[in-house]
Design a protein around this motif. Structure first.
Motif, mmCIF file in Angstrom:
data_model
loop_
_atom_site.group_PDB
_atom_site.id
_atom_site.type_symbol
_atom_site.label_atom_id
_atom_site.label_comp_id
_atom_site.label_asym_id
_atom_site.label_seq_id
_atom_site.Cartn_x
_atom_site.Cartn_y
_atom_site.Cartn_z
ATOM 1 N N VAL A 74 41.697 36.957 29.920
ATOM 2 C CA VAL A 74 40.686 35.886 30.745
ATOM 3 C C VAL A 74 39.870 36.724 31.618
ATOM 4 C CG1 VAL A 74 40.932 33.869 31.938
ATOM 5 C CG2 VAL A 74 42.574 34.076 29.973
ATOM 6 N N ARG A 75 40.230 37.213 32.444
ATOM 7 C CA ARG A 75 39.417 37.977 33.380
ATOM 8 C C ARG A 75 38.710 38.918 33.059
ATOM 9 N NH1 ARG A 75 40.928 36.466 38.631
ATOM 10 N NH2 ARG A 75 40.102 38.537 39.232
ATOM 11 N N LEU A 76 37.376 39.124 33.571
ATOM 12 C CA LEU A 76 36.554 40.152 33.112
ATOM 13 C C LEU A 76 36.965 41.489 33.444
ATOM 14 C CD1 LEU A 76 33.685 40.950 32.149
ATOM 15 C CD2 LEU A 76 32.940 40.502 34.537
ATOM 16 N N ASP A 77 37.689 41.859 34.546
ATOM 17 C CA ASP A 77 38.139 42.897 34.952
ATOM 18 C C ASP A 77 39.382 43.609 33.917
ATOM 19 O OD1 ASP A 77 39.863 41.130 35.879
ATOM 20 O OD2 ASP A 77 40.479 42.235 37.721
ATOM 21 N N ALA A 78 40.058 42.459 33.396
ATOM 22 C CA ALA A 78 41.127 42.662 32.574
ATOM 23 C C ALA A 78 40.455 43.364 31.094
ATOM 24 C CB ALA A 78 41.870 41.460 32.126
ATOM 25 N N ARG A 79 39.032 42.705 30.786
ATOM 26 C CA ARG A 79 38.854 43.295 29.480
ATOM 27 C C ARG A 79 37.857 44.709 29.902
ATOM 28 N NH1 ARG A 79 36.978 37.922 29.951
ATOM 29 N NH2 ARG A 79 34.651 38.423 30.249
ATOM 30 N N ARG A 80 37.565 44.892 30.863
ATOM 31 C CA ARG A 80 37.041 46.102 31.441
ATOM 32 C C ARG A 80 37.970 47.157 30.855
ATOM 33 N NH1 ARG A 80 37.558 48.978 35.522
ATOM 34 N NH2 ARG A 80 37.973 47.273 36.804
ATOM 35 N N ARG A 81 39.211 46.829 31.756
ATOM 36 C CA ARG A 81 40.383 47.869 31.694
ATOM 37 C C ARG A 81 40.836 48.107 30.396
ATOM 38 N NH1 ARG A 81 42.079 44.769 36.243
ATOM 39 N NH2 ARG A 81 43.650 43.859 34.801
#
Length: 555
Positions: free
Chosen positions: A73-80
């Protein structure tokens, strides 16, 4: 029912996620978003990601979803996740994975850019990959009858190498410890895959009639010490975790494995045999058992990893349950047009799980000893028999040259000291240990050795009596001139694991112990003075198969 603040929050989050997905989809479907010629853009969607094929590259984005086992859901989770995917796929996929690209919004225009992390206008991240021909996926090659034995061998070698060099659980500063790969965690994972299938009306009957829960619980309890010992001995490693035929591609003579599990340590840090089981299961579920048998035996040739066989059938059941569950969920999705096909896929995986569960409950392994002089065709014939029958082949030549566990065998000639009587006796004892692992795991053991000494044959006959397994001797024979011709061709041909030359063959003729009357009663004669292609035909093996079908099992 009145709307609560919590449900309102969930609905708002879902709406926002849908709006975001539409924006990203629209952007990556336009050629102007890319910094290179995009050509016709192809979109491929899974339940957690979308891949866009554009020009020379493929771009994979993670959906802003939360399925419990994965939360993007979070953008930083998708980046990681994107960064992890590039790092973790490197051991399996070679040069396919390139970098993480940012999807930027500038006014009303979106564009992809590499680097520059932290810009406030970044709205998503994508994994950039080298694009390959989709026709070369193993699943597509198989569907069109173009997957060959060389592809299977390449996959076995590649997987064995990646497992050999993979990090071990509990080793190194970044390797996880605790429960990963443990018997307790595997139990949770297996039963978590089983429960929804038991509860769904479309699959419950198949699960119940196959007694899958009872079989799984029994095997999980029986194998718990083995599973935890495997973990302690370093066989739980950083694996691929999602190794089915859609995730392997032919690359020249290589097999590249991509799209490994990057979002869950529990699904990636597993026993290497569990990783192998996924691919074996997928080949069998698609109706290609012979390829599965070949893959397993080639993997064992490369690793000598016979101890892992004890839990292989349990792992195959687990992997089949997972794929059946995924197919069942697809069948129930109102947005899918292939619901009927997905339901059929679920049934196919459950049928495989049921078949493997029966084999766990009622194993019927044989001990088959190859017997014959060098050049008699034992190795070529036994490889073909293993592929036809599902037997596990244990090669004397390969295991003699395996200098350490899990290492590939060396093809260099061994010194004369390796062939003294004492060294040969010790070697056959090591083979006994390997064969014991195969038989105890419920598989037929096919031992590729000369067995020219009565003492060595007697040692294996004693093992068969100890384990109460029926045994047959496969006597491979050909005219002496033919044997000499084959040995000479091998000496002057490509290097292989055998050190036998003309001198060795002459010594064998002088020193061999003939089969006695009792041994002859348990012998099947096989004339190998034929073309090598004959070994791959079931009718050539008819004397053996008829004998096995008619045996009463007495040793």
């Amino acid at each position: 029912m009145p709307e609560t603040p919590t449900s309102r929050h969930v609905l708002n989050r879902q709406r926002a996620a849908r709006r975001h997905s539409r924006l990203v989809d629209a952007a990556l479907s336009r050629a102007c978003t890319y910094a290179h010629p995009a050509g016709r853009i192809v979109r491929i969607e899974t339940h957690i990601s979308v891949v866009f094929l554009a020009g020379r590259y493929a771009y994979k984005i993670m959906k802003p979803v939360d399925f419990g086992f994965v939360n993007f859901v979070r953008l930083d989770a998708r980046r990681r996740c994107c960064e992890a995917e590039i790092r973790l796929n490197a051991p399996f996929a070679g040069s396919i994975y390139r970098d993480t690209s940012e999807l930027l919004i500038d006014g009303r225009r979106c564009r992809l850019r590499r680097g520059g992390r932290g810009n406030a206008s970044v709205i998503d991240y994508a994994v950039r990959m080298r694009r390959f021909d989709q026709r070369l996926l193993f699943s597509n090659l198989l569907a069109h009858g173009e997957l060959g034995t060389a592809d299977i061998d390449a996959a076995a070698v590649s997987l064995a190498a990646s497992h050999r060099h993979a990090r071990r659980a509990g080793r190194g500063p970044t390797a996880p410890a605790a429960r990963l790969g443990s018997a307790a965690l595997l139990r949770e994972q297996v039963l978590a895959a089983l429960a929804p299938l038991e509860a769904d009306p479309s699959t419950a009957h198949a699960v119940e009639s196959a007694a899958l829960r009872a079989t799984c619980e029994s095997e999980l309890a029986r194998l718990a010490p083995h599973l935890d010992a495997r973990r302690a001995n370093g066989f739980v490693r950083a694996c691929h975790g999602d190794l089915h035929l859609d995730n392997i591609v032919r690359d020249g003579r290589r097999a590249l494995m991509f799209d490994c599990i990057e979002f869950s340590d529990a699904l990636r840090w597993i026993d290497v045999t569990c990783d192998l089981a996924f691919l074996l299961m997928d080949l069998r579920a698609r109706g290609h058992a012979a390829y599965a048998h070949r893959l397993l035996n080639r993997y064992l040739d490369a690793t000598g990893e016979f101890t892992g066989l004890a839990a292989l059938r349990l792992y195959i059941v687990y992997r089949a349950l997972v794929r059946a569950l995924v197919a069942m969920l697809k069948a129930h999705s109102p947005a899918r047009s292939d619901a009927q096909a997905s339901a059929g896929t679920a049934s196919r995986y459950l049928a495989l799980a049921a078949s493997e569960a029966r084999a766990m409950r009622e194993p019927a392994p044989w001990l088959l000893l190859c017997h014959g002089f060098s050049g008699s065709g034992k190795s070529a014939a036994s490889r073909a028999l293993a592929e036809l029958s599902g037997a596990i082949r244990v090669s004397s030549d390969l295991e003699r040259k395996r200098l350490e566990p899990f290492a590939p065998p060396s093809l260099d000639a061994l010194p004369a000291s390796a062939y003294t009587q004492a060294a040969l006796d010790a070697h056959y004892e090591r083979l006994v240990a390997d064969v014991r692992d195969v038989l105890n795991a419920g598989y037929t053991a096919l031992v590729d050795a000369t067995f020219l000494k009565a003492a060595h044959r007697a040692r294996f006959a004693a093992l068969a009596r100890e384990l109460n397994r029926p045994m047959l001797i496969l006597n491979f024979h050909a005219p002496q001139a033919r044997l000499a011709e084959r040995v000479d061709a091998r000496e002057h041909g490509p290097r292989d694991a055998s050190d036998a030359g003309a001198d060795v063959l002459a010594a064998q003729f002088a020193q061999a112990d003939p089969l006695d009357a009792r041994e002859r009663q348990r012998t099947v004669d096989l004339d190998t003075d034929v073309e090598i292609e004959a070994f791959s035909r079931e009718r050539w093996w008819a004397p053996l198969f008829e004998r096995m079908r008619g045996e009463d099992g007495e040793i």
